[in-house]
Design an enzyme around this catalytic site. Structure first.
Site, PDB file in Angstrom:
ATOM      1  CG  ASN A  84      -2.273   0.630   0.927  1.00 26.59           C
ATOM      2  OD1 ASN A  84      -2.342   1.650   0.252  1.00 26.59           O
ATOM      3  ND2 ASN A  84      -3.345   0.059   1.465  1.00 26.59           N
ATOM      4  CG  HIS A 114      23.472   5.747  11.297  1.00 30.81           C
ATOM      5  ND1 HIS A 114      24.291   6.021  10.231  1.00 30.81           N
ATOM      6  CD2 HIS A 114      22.204   5.787  10.830  1.00 30.81           C
ATOM      7  CE1 HIS A 114      23.547   6.235   9.153  1.00 30.81           C
ATOM      8  NE2 HIS A 114      22.278   6.095   9.499  1.00 30.81           N
ATOM      9  CB  ALA A 141      -1.547   0.671   8.737  1.00 31.41           C
ATOM     10  CB  ALA A 159      -1.951  -1.486  12.673  1.00 32.42           C
ATOM     11  CB  THR A 164      13.194  -4.513  18.353  1.00 36.96           C
ATOM     12  OG1 THR A 164      12.522  -5.263  19.378  1.00 36.96           O
ATOM     13  CG2 THR A 164      12.600  -3.115  18.276  1.00 36.96           C
ATOM     14  CE  LYS A 165      14.871  -8.595  22.119  1.00 42.51           C
ATOM     15  NZ  LYS A 165      14.694  -9.110  23.493  1.00 42.51           N
ATOM     16  NE  ARG A 182      -5.311 -14.431  18.277  1.00 39.27           N
ATOM     17  CZ  ARG A 182      -5.632 -14.914  17.074  1.00 39.27           C
ATOM     18  NH1 ARG A 182      -5.240 -16.140  16.730  1.00 39.27           N
ATOM     19  NH2 ARG A 182      -6.329 -14.197  16.214  1.00 39.27           N
TER      20      ARG A 182
END
Length: 201
Positions: A84, A114, A141, A159, A164-165, A182
């Site tokens: 999208n 960085h 989204a 959404a 991060t993992k 779940r």
């Protein structure tokens, strides 16, 4: 090791190198052309995507505007992928996306990082880690996926999540940071939303 090789090896490199920026500029010119296409210019868009991407399968659709640091040069799309508006691929190294994956609006997939040490940022040092997204994944989204993450097949990322993992296959995962809520279960096979039953008849 060349700077381009360092880009794809997770090594620190100077991302403002003139030769790299010239090559990157050529990629961004094609990206500009893609984003300037009219909705009716489907064939032109498909042709440009084949030029822009490292790999792209059949029946992929990207709703402009599409944003990518290298214009898709390091993006590997399977077949049947839908994206999208405002998909951002920070593709300073490789991003792999399996068949039939869907991206909601305003999703960011980043490979670039960085250093924490400010002295290194001051001289524009950067490192990149690839991202792997499995087959049949739905990314909601506003999701942000950070460098080095792997997402397993069939998984749904809710959404607004910040991934991060790594996220395993066949789960619903949500939140910031994103966590498994779940497993996908038999109820999901019978109901598409709350108490709304799937009925193709």
């Amino acid at each position: 090791m060349s700077l381009y090789e360092k880009m794809h090896a997770g090594e620190l490199y100077n991302c403002a190198d003139k030769e790299l920026m010239i090559e990157q500029g050529k990629c961004l010119e094609r990206l500009y052309d893609f984003n300037a296409t009219r909705p009716s210019e489907v064939e032109k868009r498909n042709k440009l995507m084949k030029e822009m991407f490292a790999e792209i399968g059949d029946n992929c659709y990207i709703e402009p505007p599409f944003h990518a640091n290298w214009g898709g040069k390091h993006v590997h799309f399977g077949s049947g992928i839908y994206a999208n508006f405002n998909l951002t691929m920070v593709d300073d190294t490789h991003i792999y996306v399996g068949d039939h994956t869907m991206f909601g609006p305003n999703v960011t997939v980043a490979t670039a990082g960085h250093p924490i040490v400010p002295d290194l940022r001051e001289i524009v040092m950067q490192f990149n880690l690839p991202v792997h997204i499995g087959r049949n994944v739905w990314i909601g989204a506003g999701v942000i996926i950070v460098p080095g993450v792997k997402i397993g097949e069939n998984t749904v990322i809710g959404a607004g999540s910040v991934v991060t993992k790594d996220v395993p296959a066949n789960v619903v995962a949500v939140g910031n940071p994103c966590r498994v809520l779940r497993e996908i279960n038999d109820h999901d096979k019978e109901y598409y939303y709350k108490d709304r039953r799937i009925n193709f008849k």
